[in-house]
Motif scaffolding. Structure first.
Motif, PDB file in Angstrom:
ATOM      1  N   SER A  72       0.823  -1.213   0.000  1.00 30.34           N
ATOM      2  CA  SER A  72       0.000   0.000   0.000  1.00 30.34           C
ATOM      3  C   SER A  72       0.856   1.262   0.000  1.00 30.34           C
ATOM      4  CB  SER A  72      -0.932   0.011   1.214  1.00 30.34           C
ATOM      5  OG  SER A  72      -1.842  -1.059   1.151  1.00 30.34           O
ATOM      6  N   PHE A  73       1.928   1.252   0.785  1.00 26.86           N
ATOM      7  CA  PHE A  73       2.828   2.409   0.796  1.00 26.86           C
ATOM      8  C   PHE A  73       3.631   2.483  -0.496  1.00 26.86           C
ATOM      9  CE2 PHE A  73       1.952   2.841   5.297  1.00 26.86           C
ATOM     10  CZ  PHE A  73       2.011   4.216   5.463  1.00 26.86           C
ATOM     11  N   PHE A  74       4.076   1.351  -0.982  1.00 19.57           N
ATOM     12  CA  PHE A  74       4.870   1.365  -2.219  1.00 19.57           C
ATOM     13  C   PHE A  74       4.065   1.935  -3.387  1.00 19.57           C
ATOM     14  CE2 PHE A  74       6.797  -0.341  -6.061  1.00 19.57           C
ATOM     15  CZ  PHE A  74       8.095   0.107  -5.884  1.00 19.57           C
ATOM     16  N   LYS A  75       2.776   1.682  -3.407  1.00 24.86           N
ATOM     17  CA  LYS A  75       1.909   2.149  -4.489  1.00 24.86           C
ATOM     18  C   LYS A  75       1.928   3.681  -4.620  1.00 24.86           C
ATOM     19  CE  LYS A  75      -2.846   1.723  -6.124  1.00 24.86           C
ATOM     20  NZ  LYS A  75      -4.153   1.130  -5.866  1.00 24.86           N
ATOM     21  N   ILE A  76       2.234   4.379  -3.544  1.00 28.31           N
ATOM     22  CA  ILE A  76       2.270   5.839  -3.564  1.00 28.31           C
ATOM     23  C   ILE A  76       3.323   6.354  -4.541  1.00 28.31           C
ATOM     24  CG2 ILE A  76       2.862   7.884  -2.159  1.00 28.31           C
ATOM     25  CD1 ILE A  76       1.551   6.341   0.226  1.00 28.31           C
ATOM     26  N   LEU A  77       4.465   5.706  -4.606  1.00 31.06           N
ATOM     27  CA  LEU A  77       5.565   6.200  -5.435  1.00 31.06           C
ATOM     28  C   LEU A  77       5.214   6.256  -6.922  1.00 31.06           C
ATOM     29  CD1 LEU A  77       8.393   7.340  -5.563  1.00 31.06           C
ATOM     30  CD2 LEU A  77       9.260   5.001  -5.519  1.00 31.06           C
ATOM     31  N   PRO A  78       4.771   5.168  -7.551  1.00 27.27           N
ATOM     32  CA  PRO A  78       4.434   5.282  -8.972  1.00 27.27           C
ATOM     33  C   PRO A  78       3.245   6.213  -9.231  1.00 27.27           C
ATOM     34  CG  PRO A  78       3.897   3.086  -8.170  1.00 27.27           C
ATOM     35  CD  PRO A  78       4.653   3.786  -7.079  1.00 27.27           C
ATOM     36  N   MET A  79       2.338   6.307  -8.256  1.00 23.06           N
ATOM     37  CA  MET A  79       1.222   7.234  -8.425  1.00 23.06           C
ATOM     38  C   MET A  79       1.736   8.679  -8.454  1.00 23.06           C
ATOM     39  SD  MET A  79      -1.769   5.564  -6.032  1.00 23.06           S
ATOM     40  CE  MET A  79      -3.101   6.623  -6.614  1.00 23.06           C
ATOM     41  N   ARG A  80       2.695   8.997  -7.590  1.00 23.93           N
ATOM     42  CA  ARG A  80       3.265  10.352  -7.574  1.00 23.93           C
ATOM     43  C   ARG A  80       4.104  10.597  -8.825  1.00 23.93           C
ATOM     44  NH1 ARG A  80       4.738  14.470  -8.647  1.00 23.93           N
ATOM     45  NH2 ARG A  80       5.787  16.043  -7.395  1.00 23.93           N
ATOM     46  N   GLU A  81       4.869   9.596  -9.240  1.00 20.95           N
ATOM     47  CA  GLU A  81       5.725   9.747 -10.422  1.00 20.95           C
ATOM     48  C   GLU A  81       4.902  10.029 -11.679  1.00 20.95           C
ATOM     49  OE1 GLU A  81       9.588   6.988  -9.249  1.00 20.95           O
ATOM     50  OE2 GLU A  81       7.828   6.026 -10.127  1.00 20.95           O
ATOM     51  N   SER A  82       3.701   9.478 -11.745  1.00 20.92           N
ATOM     52  CA  SER A  82       2.850   9.678 -12.923  1.00 20.92           C
ATOM     53  C   SER A  82       1.809  10.784 -12.703  1.00 20.92           C
ATOM     54  CB  SER A  82       2.167   8.366 -13.308  1.00 20.92           C
ATOM     55  OG  SER A  82       1.254   7.984 -12.299  1.00 20.92           O
ATOM     56  N   ASP A  83       1.953  11.525 -11.607  1.00 22.13           N
ATOM     57  CA  ASP A  83       1.004  12.596 -11.274  1.00 22.13           C
ATOM     58  C   ASP A  83      -0.444  12.118 -11.316  1.00 22.13           C
ATOM     59  OD1 ASP A  83       2.777  14.681 -10.651  1.00 22.13           O
ATOM     60  OD2 ASP A  83       3.089  15.107 -12.783  1.00 22.13           O
ATOM     61  N   GLU A  84      -0.676  10.949 -10.756  1.00 19.94           N
ATOM     62  CA  GLU A  84      -2.016  10.361 -10.695  1.00 19.94           C
ATOM     63  C   GLU A  84      -2.948  11.297  -9.931  1.00 19.94           C
ATOM     64  OE1 GLU A  84      -5.105   8.035 -11.237  1.00 19.94           O
ATOM     65  OE2 GLU A  84      -3.159   7.368 -11.987  1.00 19.94           O
ATOM     66  N   GLY A  85      -4.050  11.651 -10.543  1.00 19.99           N
ATOM     67  CA  GLY A  85      -4.998  12.589  -9.947  1.00 19.99           C
ATOM     68  C   GLY A  85      -5.650  12.091  -8.674  1.00 19.99           C
ATOM     69  N   SER A  86      -5.716  10.797  -8.500  1.00 18.54           N
ATOM     70  CA  SER A  86      -6.384  10.225  -7.323  1.00 18.54           C
ATOM     71  C   SER A  86      -5.423   9.960  -6.162  1.00 18.54           C
ATOM     72  CB  SER A  86      -7.090   8.929  -7.708  1.00 18.54           C
ATOM     73  OG  SER A  86      -6.144   7.963  -8.136  1.00 18.54           O
ATOM     74  N   VAL A 130       9.576  11.975  -1.839  1.00 12.98           N
ATOM     75  CA  VAL A 130       8.479  10.997  -1.743  1.00 12.98           C
ATOM     76  C   VAL A 130       9.057   9.588  -1.681  1.00 12.98           C
ATOM     77  CG1 VAL A 130       6.471  10.020  -2.930  1.00 12.98           C
ATOM     78  CG2 VAL A 130       6.815  12.506  -2.884  1.00 12.98           C
ATOM     79  N   LYS A 131      10.027   9.321  -2.531  1.00 12.81           N
ATOM     80  CA  LYS A 131      10.665   7.996  -2.548  1.00 12.81           C
ATOM     81  C   LYS A 131      11.294   7.680  -1.198  1.00 12.81           C
ATOM     82  CE  LYS A 131      14.005   5.256  -5.146  1.00 12.81           C
ATOM     83  NZ  LYS A 131      14.926   5.242  -6.299  1.00 12.81           N
ATOM     84  N   SER A 132      12.009   8.626  -0.644  1.00  9.38           N
ATOM     85  CA  SER A 132      12.653   8.423   0.653  1.00  9.38           C
ATOM     86  C   SER A 132      11.626   8.140   1.747  1.00  9.38           C
ATOM     87  CB  SER A 132      13.476   9.669   1.008  1.00  9.38           C
ATOM     88  OG  SER A 132      13.994   9.576   2.306  1.00  9.38           O
ATOM     89  N   GLU A 133      10.547   8.903   1.762  1.00 11.35           N
ATOM     90  CA  GLU A 133       9.522   8.716   2.786  1.00 11.35           C
ATOM     91  C   GLU A 133       8.761   7.408   2.595  1.00 11.35           C
ATOM     92  OE1 GLU A 133       9.203  10.644   5.573  1.00 11.35           O
ATOM     93  OE2 GLU A 133      11.014  11.554   4.751  1.00 11.35           O
ATOM     94  N   VAL A 134       8.521   7.025   1.353  1.00 11.80           N
ATOM     95  CA  VAL A 134       7.859   5.743   1.083  1.00 11.80           C
ATOM     96  C   VAL A 134       8.719   4.596   1.611  1.00 11.80           C
ATOM     97  CG1 VAL A 134       7.279   4.104  -0.764  1.00 11.80           C
ATOM     98  CG2 VAL A 134       6.389   6.443  -0.837  1.00 11.80           C
TER      99      VAL A 134
END
Length: 113
Positions: free
Chosen positions: A26-40, A89-93
């Protein structure tokens, strides 16, 4: 091994161990979402934070666990700083993943009846 819940019942620590294992994803999922500027992303992070708050309320032993508070704090940082640079973001994830693994290991050993 068992942990006490807010309902007064007891739960096997294997469930808690598996929960923290799933939180890694669940935490790892945050990184690719941020990298792709996912709106959700913000909605996802807020939902994850609500889940953790619910878990903290439900599992009595987590209510005073400083590691668990660190996870909630990392999520709050993400909510407050939605445009933070990707390296941060990567570091915090990865910090959150490390914390999840520490919590998972703690509940491998704990007997809390």
């Amino acid at each position: 091994m068992m942990v006490r819940t807010s309902t007064g019942d007891y739960m096997n620590t294997e469930i808690i161990h598996n929960y923290f294992k799933s939180l890694v994803d669940s935490f790892f999922k945050i990184l690719p979402m941020r990298e792709s500027d996912e709106g959700s992303l913000k909605m996802y992070i807020k939902s994850l934070q609500r889940e953790l708050i619910g878990c903290k309320t439900f599992i009595v032993e987590l209510q005073n666990d400083p590691l668990f508070l660190r996870l909630l704090s990392i999520l709050q940082f993400f909510i407050d700083n939605p445009d933070e640079e990707i390296p941060v973001v990567k570091s915090e994830v990865f910090k959150a993943i490390s914390i999840c693994n520490k919590l998972k290991a703690a509940y491998d050993k704990e007997v809390t009846i």
